[in-house]
Design an enzyme around this catalytic site. Structure first.
Site, PDB file in Angstrom:
ATOM      1  N   ASN A 106       0.578  -1.363   0.303  1.00  0.00           N
ATOM      2  CA  ASN A 106      -0.152  -0.223  -0.022  1.00  0.00           C
ATOM      3  C   ASN A 106       0.696   1.470   0.050  1.00  0.00           C
ATOM      4  OD1 ASN A 106      -2.290  -1.147  -0.150  1.00  0.00           O
ATOM      5  ND2 ASN A 106      -2.503  -0.985   1.971  1.00  0.00           N
ATOM      6  N   ASP A 134      -5.297  -2.657  -3.859  1.00  0.00           N
ATOM      7  CA  ASP A 134      -7.357  -3.034  -4.360  1.00  0.00           C
ATOM      8  C   ASP A 134      -6.642  -4.116  -5.168  1.00  0.00           C
ATOM      9  OD1 ASP A 134      -8.105  -1.834  -2.305  1.00  0.00           O
ATOM     10  OD2 ASP A 134      -9.008  -0.367  -3.752  1.00  0.00           O
ATOM     11  N   GLU A 187      -6.221  -8.230   4.330  1.00  0.00           N
ATOM     12  CA  GLU A 187      -5.319  -8.837   4.057  1.00  0.00           C
ATOM     13  C   GLU A 187      -5.122 -10.145   4.255  1.00  0.00           C
ATOM     14  OE1 GLU A 187      -1.849  -7.052   6.785  1.00  0.00           O
ATOM     15  OE2 GLU A 187      -3.864  -6.755   5.568  1.00  0.00           O
TER      16      GLU A 187
END
Length: 454
Positions: free
Chosen positions: A334, A343, A369
């Site tokens: 991220n 994503d 996750e």
């Protein structure tokens, strides 16, 4: 069957007469003396059915019906027009204005109540769909006009008279594709094959049309299929019996082509409205159990299915195993590629999970996750093998992040087999401990849980 019925007529004597008849059958009755009052009463009272006079001062029944069907708060309410007008143009105009039925005075009480019960049964089904729907989805469906037919529909005509069947088929709206059957057995099979409407000729001497209608309503594949029955004029017993069996509408011989077209259009519009409600309900149920980003099941659903599988296992059923998978260093993904990149990884991970596991395995995004996979009928060795295959699949090739970018991803997995009498919470805890061991041992690896007794 009790219900609330709105009676609309500008003649007090007619109102009192209908009110007395309906109350004698234990219906709750409210009244209005003109079209304007009828629309306000329909919004406020939300009746189950409206009996609407046509000839009224100020605004006639046709315009009143059109406004009722244009209003999202009232368009789902069945409207039966009741009038002394008996010309075909009057009936067709009433049906085209949105009325669900058109009755000519003087009204036979038996026929009236059969029609009322038939429409109320249909409304009960639609109300159940509407009430199960989420408020947002229901608002969307109710704001859509039912409108004219805008796509091809399929009708099946069953009649022992080939010439009559051909005439009925010729009276269909232009966008209706019609299949004619003279044998009830082949007609029933045709009705099961994705038909939108069934027209049954109850005047055919070659077969029992009422029995055919009963079979159609008893068959789960055709239970919701609209039926339009053709009957002889004056045959009230057959009309009443047909409506009680679940026929949606009736039309008398000789069949007028314009009236047939109007009644067919009414049934098809109503079916499409019901289909939209069912589709919205299915989508709402799917959303309730699905993670919107990955398309996998969500945490609530997987917890329920895990409890079911373990209950079965504890009662002597097949073994059940559990995998908990956590994407390694997901925060770094991220941070480096942004949440959009993250994503992409989550969706790609879900695709590989679905591709690499067995058809009966249940996968869910458990949070962030972290993913949980329930493997019914699998022991620990099989669960560990599946975990290794999934780990290798994730590490085998980079994940596409869009715009030509890609990222290498690995996963750590903990697996455990449920033991006799063990709770779902205990199984999850052991698999989670195995996952943390895999993380501690360097990540990108699989660890199996120790026994619950250890």
């Amino acid at each position: 069957m009790s219900a609330r019925i709105l009676v609309v007529d500008d003649q007090p004597a007619n109102v009192r007469l209908l009110e007395a008849k309906l109350q004698a059958e234990y219906f709750d009755v409210c009244t209005a003396v003109d079209g304007f009052a009828a629309i306000e009463a329909a919004k406020l009272e939300q009746p189950d059915l409206i009996l609407l006079d046509v000839m009224m001062p100020g605004m006639d029944g046709y315009e009143t019906c059109r406004l009722l069907k244009d209003e999202p708060r009232t368009r789902h309410i069945p409207v039966v027009m009741v009038t002394a007008l008996d010309q075909r143009e009057d009936r067709i105009r009433g049906l085209e204005s949105g009325a669900d039925d058109f009755l000519t005075k003087p009204i036979d009480d038996v026929t009236l109540f059969a029609r009322v019960r038939s429409l109320l049964r249909l409304k009960t089904v639609l109300d159940e769909l509407r009430h199960r729907e989420s408020s947002d989805a229901l608002s969307y469906v109710m704001s859509e006009p039912i409108g004219d037919l805008d796509s091809v529909a399929r009708a099946v005509v069953i009649s022992g008279d080939p010439r009559a069947a051909t005439r009925y088929a010729a009276a269909m709206p232009a966008q209706v594709r019609t299949q004619v059957e003279t044998d009830p057995v082949t007609g029933l099979e045709a009705a099961r094959s994705n038909a939108d409407l069934l027209i049954v000729d109850l005047t055919s001497p070659g077969f029992d049309g009422l029995r055919l209608c009963a079979r159609i309503r008893a068959d789960a594949a055709t239970r919701q299929l609209p039926i339009l029955a053709v009957i002889n004029p004056g045959d009230t017993p057959s009309a009443v019996r047909a409506l009680d069996l679940g026929v949606n509408d009736i039309i008398h011989r000789p069949v007028d082509a314009g009236e047939m077209m109007a009644r067919v259009s009414t049934q098809l519009r109503r079916k499409r409205y019901a289909d939209r409600l069912r589709t919205q309900l299915d989508e709402s149920l799917e959303m309730a159990i699905t993670d919107p980003l990955t398309g996998l099941h969500n945490r609530r659903y997987i917890a329920s299915r895990l409890h079911q599988a373990m209950e079965s296992s504890n009662n002597g059923g097949a073994p059940v195993s559990l995998l908990i998978a956590d994407i390694d260093h997901f925060k770094s993904i991220n941070d480096r590629y942004g949440h959009e990149g993250g994503d992409y990884v989550l969706r790609g991970f879900a695709e590989r999970v679905q591709r690499d596991l067995r058809a009966l395995d249940l996968a869910a995004r458990y949070g962030g996750e972290e993913f949980v996979i329930v493997m019914p009928g699998a022991g620990l060795a099989e669960a560990r093998g599946a975990s290794e295959r999934l780990r290798a699949s994730i590490a085998s090739e980079p994940f596409d992040l869009g715009d030509g970018r890609s990222a290498c991803v690995t996963v750590s997995i903990g697996c455990a087999q449920a033991e006799d009498g063990e709770s779902a919470e205990s199984l999850l805890r052991r698999a989670d401990e195995a996952l943390y061991l895999a993380k501690d041992e360097g990540r990108n690896r699989v660890e199996a849980a120790h026994s619950a007794a250890a």
